[in-house]
Scaffold this motif. Sequence first.
Motif, PDB file in Angstrom:
ATOM      1  N   GLN A  17      -6.743   4.886   4.817  1.00  0.00           N
ATOM      2  CA  GLN A  17      -5.563   5.038   3.946  1.00  0.00           C
ATOM      3  C   GLN A  17      -5.553   6.415   3.279  1.00  0.00           C
ATOM      4  OE1 GLN A  17      -5.852   1.742   1.265  1.00  0.00           O
ATOM      5  NE2 GLN A  17      -5.345   0.204   2.830  1.00  0.00           N
ATOM      6  N   VAL A  18      -6.736   6.867   2.840  1.00  0.00           N
ATOM      7  CA  VAL A  18      -6.828   8.205   2.242  1.00  0.00           C
ATOM      8  C   VAL A  18      -6.484   9.273   3.273  1.00  0.00           C
ATOM      9  CG1 VAL A  18      -8.403   9.895   1.214  1.00  0.00           C
ATOM     10  CG2 VAL A  18      -8.501   7.509   0.489  1.00  0.00           C
ATOM     11  N   GLU A  30     -17.000  -7.731   5.432  1.00  0.00           N
ATOM     12  CA  GLU A  30     -15.973  -7.577   4.393  1.00  0.00           C
ATOM     13  C   GLU A  30     -16.107  -6.223   3.703  1.00  0.00           C
ATOM     14  OE1 GLU A  30     -12.677  -8.447   2.038  1.00  0.00           O
ATOM     15  OE2 GLU A  30     -13.423  -9.265   3.932  1.00  0.00           O
ATOM     16  N   CYS A  31     -17.346  -5.834   3.394  1.00  0.00           N
ATOM     17  CA  CYS A  31     -17.546  -4.530   2.758  1.00  0.00           C
ATOM     18  C   CYS A  31     -17.160  -3.401   3.706  1.00  0.00           C
ATOM     19  CB  CYS A  31     -19.007  -4.370   2.330  1.00  0.00           C
ATOM     20  SG  CYS A  31     -19.442  -5.384   0.891  1.00  0.00           S
ATOM     21  N   LEU A  32     -17.551  -3.540   5.001  1.00  0.00           N
ATOM     22  CA  LEU A  32     -17.201  -2.510   5.975  1.00  0.00           C
ATOM     23  C   LEU A  32     -15.688  -2.408   6.130  1.00  0.00           C
ATOM     24  CD1 LEU A  32     -18.165  -0.443   8.040  1.00  0.00           C
ATOM     25  CD2 LEU A  32     -18.265  -2.283   9.743  1.00  0.00           C
ATOM     26  N   ARG A  33     -15.020  -3.585   6.134  1.00  0.00           N
ATOM     27  CA  ARG A  33     -13.557  -3.568   6.249  1.00  0.00           C
ATOM     28  C   ARG A  33     -12.927  -2.843   5.069  1.00  0.00           C
ATOM     29  NH1 ARG A  33      -9.340  -5.513   4.047  1.00  0.00           N
ATOM     30  NH2 ARG A  33     -10.562  -6.685   2.511  1.00  0.00           N
ATOM     31  N   MET A  34     -13.389  -3.162   3.840  1.00  0.00           N
ATOM     32  CA  MET A  34     -12.824  -2.529   2.650  1.00  0.00           C
ATOM     33  C   MET A  34     -13.026  -1.018   2.686  1.00  0.00           C
ATOM     34  SD  MET A  34     -13.963  -5.208  -0.368  1.00  0.00           S
ATOM     35  CE  MET A  34     -13.336  -4.136  -1.649  1.00  0.00           C
ATOM     36  N   LEU A  35     -14.243  -0.592   3.075  1.00  0.00           N
ATOM     37  CA  LEU A  35     -14.558   0.834   3.069  1.00  0.00           C
ATOM     38  C   LEU A  35     -13.743   1.580   4.133  1.00  0.00           C
ATOM     39  CD1 LEU A  35     -16.287   3.176   2.023  1.00  0.00           C
ATOM     40  CD2 LEU A  35     -17.966   2.602   3.774  1.00  0.00           C
ATOM     41  N   VAL A  36     -13.750   1.095   5.390  1.00  0.00           N
ATOM     42  CA  VAL A  36     -13.060   1.782   6.481  1.00  0.00           C
ATOM     43  C   VAL A  36     -11.552   1.808   6.236  1.00  0.00           C
ATOM     44  CG1 VAL A  36     -12.505   1.682   8.937  1.00  0.00           C
ATOM     45  CG2 VAL A  36     -14.872   1.350   8.162  1.00  0.00           C
ATOM     46  N   SER A  37     -11.008   0.689   5.764  1.00  0.00           N
ATOM     47  CA  SER A  37      -9.567   0.644   5.477  1.00  0.00           C
ATOM     48  C   SER A  37      -9.203   1.653   4.394  1.00  0.00           C
ATOM     49  CB  SER A  37      -9.146  -0.768   5.051  1.00  0.00           C
ATOM     50  OG  SER A  37      -9.327  -1.687   6.099  1.00  0.00           O
ATOM     51  N   ALA A  49     -15.804  -1.999  18.662  1.00  0.00           N
ATOM     52  CA  ALA A  49     -14.493  -1.725  19.259  1.00  0.00           C
ATOM     53  C   ALA A  49     -13.441  -2.679  18.710  1.00  0.00           C
ATOM     54  CB  ALA A  49     -14.576  -1.828  20.773  1.00  0.00           C
ATOM     55  N   SER A  50     -13.809  -3.992  18.624  1.00  0.00           N
ATOM     56  CA  SER A  50     -12.868  -4.978  18.100  1.00  0.00           C
ATOM     57  C   SER A  50     -12.548  -4.689  16.639  1.00  0.00           C
ATOM     58  CB  SER A  50     -13.464  -6.379  18.259  1.00  0.00           C
ATOM     59  OG  SER A  50     -12.619  -7.350  17.672  1.00  0.00           O
ATOM     60  N   PHE A  51     -13.597  -4.330  15.875  1.00  0.00           N
ATOM     61  CA  PHE A  51     -13.401  -4.013  14.457  1.00  0.00           C
ATOM     62  C   PHE A  51     -12.449  -2.811  14.299  1.00  0.00           C
ATOM     63  CE2 PHE A  51     -14.679  -1.444  10.796  1.00  0.00           C
ATOM     64  CZ  PHE A  51     -14.502  -2.354   9.759  1.00  0.00           C
ATOM     65  N   MET A  52     -12.646  -1.795  15.129  1.00  0.00           N
ATOM     66  CA  MET A  52     -11.806  -0.592  15.040  1.00  0.00           C
ATOM     67  C   MET A  52     -10.347  -0.909  15.371  1.00  0.00           C
ATOM     68  SD  MET A  52     -14.359   2.268  16.726  1.00  0.00           S
ATOM     69  CE  MET A  52     -13.127   3.557  16.686  1.00  0.00           C
ATOM     70  N   ARG A  53     -10.122  -1.762  16.379  1.00  0.00           N
ATOM     71  CA  ARG A  53      -8.745  -2.118  16.748  1.00  0.00           C
ATOM     72  C   ARG A  53      -8.046  -2.808  15.584  1.00  0.00           C
ATOM     73  NH1 ARG A  53     -11.432  -3.380  21.650  1.00  0.00           N
ATOM     74  NH2 ARG A  53     -10.790  -1.939  23.340  1.00  0.00           N
ATOM     75  N   ASP A  54      -8.782  -3.713  14.910  1.00  0.00           N
ATOM     76  CA  ASP A  54      -8.189  -4.425  13.776  1.00  0.00           C
ATOM     77  C   ASP A  54      -7.795  -3.450  12.663  1.00  0.00           C
ATOM     78  OD1 ASP A  54      -8.528  -6.800  15.094  1.00  0.00           O
ATOM     79  OD2 ASP A  54     -10.396  -7.342  14.055  1.00  0.00           O
ATOM     80  N   ARG A  55      -8.661  -2.466  12.407  1.00  0.00           N
ATOM     81  CA  ARG A  55      -8.377  -1.514  11.320  1.00  0.00           C
ATOM     82  C   ARG A  55      -7.184  -0.610  11.666  1.00  0.00           C
ATOM     83  NH1 ARG A  55     -11.248  -4.638  10.241  1.00  0.00           N
ATOM     84  NH2 ARG A  55      -9.281  -5.348   9.394  1.00  0.00           N
ATOM     85  N   ILE A  56      -7.102  -0.188  12.914  1.00  0.00           N
ATOM     86  CA  ILE A  56      -5.982   0.672  13.324  1.00  0.00           C
ATOM     87  C   ILE A  56      -4.674  -0.101  13.256  1.00  0.00           C
ATOM     88  CG2 ILE A  56      -4.969   1.931  15.263  1.00  0.00           C
ATOM     89  CD1 ILE A  56      -7.205   3.388  13.785  1.00  0.00           C
ATOM     90  N   ALA A  57      -4.717  -1.377  13.682  1.00  0.00           N
ATOM     91  CA  ALA A  57      -3.506  -2.209  13.603  1.00  0.00           C
ATOM     92  C   ALA A  57      -3.062  -2.354  12.146  1.00  0.00           C
ATOM     93  CB  ALA A  57      -3.769  -3.574  14.231  1.00  0.00           C
ATOM     94  N   GLU A  58      -4.031  -2.499  11.257  1.00  0.00           N
ATOM     95  CA  GLU A  58      -3.733  -2.624   9.833  1.00  0.00           C
ATOM     96  C   GLU A  58      -3.068  -1.344   9.312  1.00  0.00           C
ATOM     97  OE1 GLU A  58      -6.197  -3.402   5.653  1.00  0.00           O
ATOM     98  OE2 GLU A  58      -7.209  -3.534   7.597  1.00  0.00           O
TER      99      GLU A  58
END
Length: 658
Positions: free
Chosen positions: A561-562, A550-557, A514-523
């Motif tokens: 974006q796509v 880091e890899c998960l962040r790069m992939l999800v972001s 949940a925390s990871f998802m919030r960070d990605r949406i904010a980004e």
Amino acid sequence: MKKFILLLFTLLLLPTEGYATPDKRAMIARLREELATVKTNQDSIKILYDIFDLSSRRDYMNVCKELDAVAARGGDNTVRFDMARQMANVGSSDSVLADIERRVRTLPDCKEKKETALFVKIRRLSAIARNISEKERQERIARTIVPEDNKLDKYGKVERLFTICEYLSVFAKGDMLVNYLDDLGELMKASGIDNYALKNIYYTESANIYSITGNHDKALAADRILLKEIDNLEKRYKAQGRKYRNLDVNRFIIYRRMLSNYDSLSIDEANDLYSKILAIAERNEDVKSTMEYNRRASAYHAMKNGRYAEAIPYIRRQLSIERSHILRKRMLEMLVEAASAIGDQTNLDIAQKELDAINREINSVDARQKYNELQVKYDVSALRAENAELELENKNGQILATRKIMIFVIVGWVALAVMLVGLLFFWAKYKKTSADISSFVATLASERDAIKKRRYYDYARKTDSDDKSADYRSPRPKIGNISEAVNYIINDVMFISSVAMEDTKKYRHDISVASFMRDRIAEVESTLTKSININVIYPDPDFEIHADKECLRMLVSHILQVAVKLAPQGGSIGFECTEDKAVGKARFVFRHSGNSLPEGREEKIFDNFMDYKSLSENGDAALILVSMINFLTNSSLKSTGHQESGEGAKLVFMLPLS
């Protein structure tokens, strides 16, 4: 002569029959019953065309008016133009033809309207030419040759020359008329007039005039064109479903006129034409009746085959009914030839006596009209001048075409220059890319060398000199050799992965989804440049996964974006994650309202995933590559259409929980 020509016009242009047979009347009655039951204008038009094709000529006008009324209600202007031409064929009085002209003027402007209006005018002037005095005819010719408004469009020019041919055909000598008829044909071609009715009336007039003036080859050529026109009409009628349209009468008239020019036919051609005439007579009662009453076709055929004794009774029969001076003269000339060939002095004397009388009358008419004809030739000089003007227009057209070609050439040179500039641009870009790759190669090489020294420190320390460490270095590829650079990169990454795979474990941590998802949406929200609705479903309850953050962040972001890029303005994207304990995986789901990736082409999501320029600026470029390879190898990706709403796209990313 004029009445004869106009009669042939009517017969050729209309596939008519004098009277409807009992069978046809019964068919028309059935079609009338069917007409009363249909509900659409198109169905009514189809049935009325069948009735028209079955009707006798005396009923044509009424059926045409019915068709025109139905087409007017349905807004079918094509049918209305056709009916105007058909009514002009049937109509003979000036008042009727004037009314048809008014009907055409009410229809929308288009090429077919102009050509139909021209056809009706020509039919009207033909009717007028029969019934005016010689003085009025001369006045009309003068007004036509030099009109008050000399700025005529192409249709006006064709109308004017056609009018001159019509009036001259009544009294002028053949050579002069043929010249103007030839001019008319050239003018129609140059004007681009291709309406079948106008072409038919021109070629019919041409075939008749060429025949009576002795231009047999030209007459045959005109009739052959008419036969092709009939073939095209039959194909069109068949395509339109007009199963009752019959053009036998048209063909009979053309075949008979062609046979009249037997001097330019071979024996086989003449016999073939006569066989076709007899075949039509077998199946068409009207043609059969005509053949029994009018023996011209039989006379022509017998004369061509040298059966003069057989031809004489046919010729005498025709002379007993023929009123046209021109055709009587033709028959008398044939009688003189046949009687002379077999030594029939009686018929020879009869024919010669009447032929001399006709020639004296014609010569007398020529003498009286000689001044008038010279006057016409003088006045027509204005027309010749305009033809020169038309030729000048054609020259101007050629000049315009040449200019267009020059423009195309210039555009071609400009395009070539643009291509050269583009080539230089891409060459420069290629050189820059080569330099960037070289920079990336240098980054990987430095990282590889650092790992080597770190991994094999003990061995390096025992060497006699620092230069021994150079043994671990591979020669770098030359700048610009992309193939060597790629091989160099692959070798380095493989080496780095072999010694760094164990190190990837230290990058794996427990991550709150949940925390990871919030960070990605904010980004994502911080970089939005268009109106997008973001729908997020956080896991409830929250759960953790053990992964390379880091890899998960790069992939999800990257995927988010796509999704933003593919979603249209005002569209939406969706993001959710669920825990699938049965398979031990976390299920990340991405949605957007744009077009989906084709199933089986999920790898397209990784287009431009990692930028070598940004990697070259990262001190751990190779390790990131190794980590990402390991990360993706243990994951799965699936793209499907957005089945729930029938639109958009859905991408599912599965990642092990630990």
